[in-house]
Design an enzyme around this catalytic site. Structure first.
Site: not given
Ligand code: BGC
Length: 739
Positions: A297-301
């Site tokens: 996932s992207d950061w904290d997505a």
């Protein structure tokens, strides 16, 4: 006699010892788990390891925490002090192999199964040796240069313990207000696909387990560049048709080139956030394209699915993202916290969990991490800024700078002339590294002033003149005095490094007024003005063009900014870059891109009443010190069957007295079709050096389905019969596809 007895005894002893050894070996082999046996196949090793793992160990493999500090302030994640030895991956924000190895030792020696950690880092356009930002690289039309720059980045990153880069970014972007336009390869799906393949090859080489190769990550899957009004992270509106014909192609190219991983994007795609989007993450990526690596996932997505209104809470967010096909959770720890319960409730299937872990382990095995978990702890100076890397960085910088104006052939300059070098970019180092700089340092950068001082024999006077923004004109006079005392003014203006990149949206693409006023003041002195423009996005250059004799878009060119600029200004380099992205006339034209569709109202379509309707500089625009003429476009047949092949050829003549490289861009057009198509579509490009006064033949081998075909909104590739146009350098030929 004695001698031969000794020999016999030696042979007997050797046989006994060999059979004992091989016996031990056999016994060892039977005890040694298959996953530890480097001779076993990756799939056997993965299955064996998976069969030994507990649920908690599996979940940790799907989790990524951080170690160290990032250089980009958006992600100042707290370094996790108590990182579990079983963690799957760490975003490792350091260049200290010692720290990295300490963490790895804990994983390999203290965890039950000894699974090495995968260390990731954002290595976007270089690690310590900085190359031009990707948008600039796209203007080189030299994928081999892109490959080589990624190879250098991989070598430097690898030698500091990085196994995995979150690059290449292959988001098609057509809105220069969006700061992340700088991280990708421009507005064209074909060009981005070619550069994507080159980057994957550069990072991964032919064998991921070899030294100096790192795993690539295609991001941000998919359509992040369609951000509305250029605002970062916001929802996008993408039809299925546009998804397939514009945003997916570079990702498909990267997957086919063997990219180990992908990153799911932050944004919402027409109602379904990318990180919870099963269609793109599973149906397209895994089922249709057969990708066998993993998605992070992207950061904290994953957690952001709650803010986006898709999930009611963190637990539901974990369920949606995981079931959609995101295998690794970047930093927010939701998989570890919620998947056990979701599994026991039957909302997440154990088989899918195993498949996800299998994908992560597969990449670790392919990288050879089990055999070589540790990075070498060589002294820093043995890891980067090698002379050949720096030389490549200079060539790359020179090959990406786009000459936009050269009135009266003022460039190249005579190296004997006296120069006034002024403006906020003249003496700056930071500006040249751009954003996403991994471990680059400003002190490594050679400034424009330094580059010119070294290369020019005339006198160089330097002055800042003004800052990047604000109202302070107190430096004008000193700079103008320098201009008066010189033969030529080199005015260095533009955007700061931090003005493009993540979370760097801007409402206009103008250069701040103070810089324009400074340029006008310099112009008023009456000396020839050569303007260098820094930036990570297309800029509104109307006033720059009007007030300069020559304009060179230098982007953020990296470590070797100064020598590259100096080499172009005195003719050591002949500029060959062409824009891979349209430069609008003004912000009001955005979005504007070459491969738009036609409207119905011929002649009056899309016209503005208050400004010109054409861009300031179109896609593919760029001057050289040489002049070229395109002649004799021919097709070896004007009809082709869907299975046939046809070759288009064009002669390109260098009509000047200077050797020069020319990038030949081949476009096609399908004038009518049930799914209407863009007015022009780039399908092939090639760049060659053409000696002065000589000509060269460029060829485009047309594979009808690949080059003339299109894709429908389900991703089905098809080819219509009928007429097509083949276009190159202002010439056009008609080709008919016959059944
Ligand atoms: C960015 C990604 C980047 C990640 C890790 C995110 O904020 O969108 O491009 O790879 O952070 O640093």
């Amino acid at each position: 006699m004695k001698k031969s007895m000794t020999l016999i005894w030696l042979v007997v002893a050797a046989v006994i010892s060999f059979s004992l050894d091989s016996d031990c070996f056999a016994r060892k082999r039977t005890k040694e788990p298959v996953y530890k046996n480097s001779a076993a196949s990756v799939e056997d090793r993965v299955s064996d390891l998976l069969s030994r793992m507990t649920l908690e160990e599996k979940l940790l493999q799907l989790s990524q925490y951080t170690l160290g500090r990032n250089t980009v302030e958006n992600n100042l994640g707290e370094a996790v002090r108590d990182v579990p030895a079983e963690i799957g991956s760490l975003i490792y924000f350091g260049d200290d192999a010692v720290l990295r190895n300490e963490m790895q030792r804990k994983a390999v020696e203290e965890s039950r199964l000894g699974i090495p950690i995968l260390f990731g880092h954002d290595v976007i356009h270089g690690y310590r040796t900085m190359f031009p930002v990707p948008l600039a690289q796209a203007c080189s039309w030299n994928p081999e240069m892109v490959r080589k720059s990624c190879t250098v980045a991989a070598q430097e990153a690898y030698s500091c313990g990085v196994d995995w880069t979150f690059s290449p970014m292959v988001d098609i972007a057509r809105d220069p207000r969006w700061g992340r336009i700088m991280e990708g390869y421009g507005e064209d799906p074909y060009a981005a696909s070619v550069y994507c393949r080159a980057a994957v090859k550069g990072y991964q080489g032919d064998d991921l387990s070899a030294e100096n190769t790192i795993a690539a990550c295609l991001k941000h899957y998919v359509g992040y560049g369609a951000s509305e009004a250029g605002r970062d992270y916001v929802p996008t509106e993408i039809s299925d048709q546009t998804l397939w014909d514009t945003y997916l192609p570079p990702f498909e190219a990267g997957v086919k080139a063997g990219a180990a991983t992908l990153m799911s994007a932050f944004h919402n795609i027409s109602g379904t956030p990318a990180t919870g989007n099963r269609y793109i993450l599973t149906e397209v990526l895994k089922e249709k394209w057969g990708h066998d690596g993993f998605v992070v996932s992207d950061w904290d997505a994953v957690r952001q699915l709650v803010n986006q209104g898709m999930a009611k809470d963190a637990k539901e967010a974990a369920m949606i993202a995981f079931n959609a096909g995101v295998e690794m959770d970047m930093v927010d720890d939701l998989y570890k916290n919620h998947l056990p319960e979701l599994i026991s409730e039957g909302k997440v299937r154990m088989e899918q969990l195993d498949d996800a872990v299998r994908r992560v382990l597969r990449i670790k095995f392919r990288l050879g991490l089990f055999e070589h978990p540790f990075a070498s702890e060589t002294p820093q100076e043995e890891r980067y800024l090698f002379p050949e890397s720096v030389a490549l960085a200079e060539e790359a910088a020179a090959e990406t700078m786009v000459l936009l104006k050269n009135e009266g052939g003022i460039l190249p300059l005579n190296p004997e002339c006296n120069l006034a070098v002024a403006g906020p970019v003249a003496l700056s180092r930071e500006v040249h590294n751009g954003n996403w700089i991994a471990r680059a340092r400003a002190e490594d950068v050679i400034t424009v002033a330094e580059g010119l001082e070294k290369e020019f024999k005339g006198r160089i006077l330097t002055a800042e003149g003004c800052g990047f923004e604000g109202d302070d004109r107190s430096g004008f006079e000193q700079a103008l005095k320098a201009v008066r005392e010189s033969d030529v003014a080199v005015v260095c203006i533009g955007h700061k490094a931090g003005w493009s990149g993540e979370n760097c949206s801007r409402s206009t693409i103008e250069i701040p007024q103070i810089q324009i006023d400074f340029l006008k003041a310099v112009k008023a002195v009456g000396k020839p003005v050569v303007t260098l423009v820094s930036g990570g996005r297309p800029l509104d250059l109307r006033e720059v063009v009007d007030n300069s004799d020559a304009v060179l878009m230098i982007w953020h060119p990296g470590t070797m900014a100064g020598p590259a600029v100096a080499g172009i200004l005195d003719g050591r380099y002949n500029p060959s870059a062409k824009l891979a992205v349209t430069f609008p006339y003004s912000t009001g034209q955005i979005p504007i891109y070459y491969n738009r569709r036609n409207s119905g109202r011929r002649g009056t379509q899309g016209l503005y009443k208050d400004i010109q309707s054409e861009p300031l500089f179109e896609f593919g625009y760029g001057l050289s010190y040489s002049t070229f003429e395109y002649r004799n476009l021919t097709l070896d047949s004007d009809k082709v069957s869907p299975e046939g092949k046809v070759t288009a050829s064009v002669e390109v003549v260098n009509t000047s007295s200077r050797d020069g490289q020319q990038a030949v861009l081949w476009f096609i057009r399908d004038p009518y079709s049930l799914i209407t198509r863009p007015v022009k579509e780039l399908k092939f490009f090639e760049k060659k050096m053409i000696p002065a006064g000589e000509s060269m033949v460029f060829k485009f081998e047309i594979d009808p389905l690949r080059d003339l075909g299109f894709v429908d909104r389900t991703g089905r590739k098809y080819l219509d019969s009928g007429e097509y146009r083949i276009m190159v350098g202002g010439l056009e030929a008609v080709l008919e596809v016959v059944e």
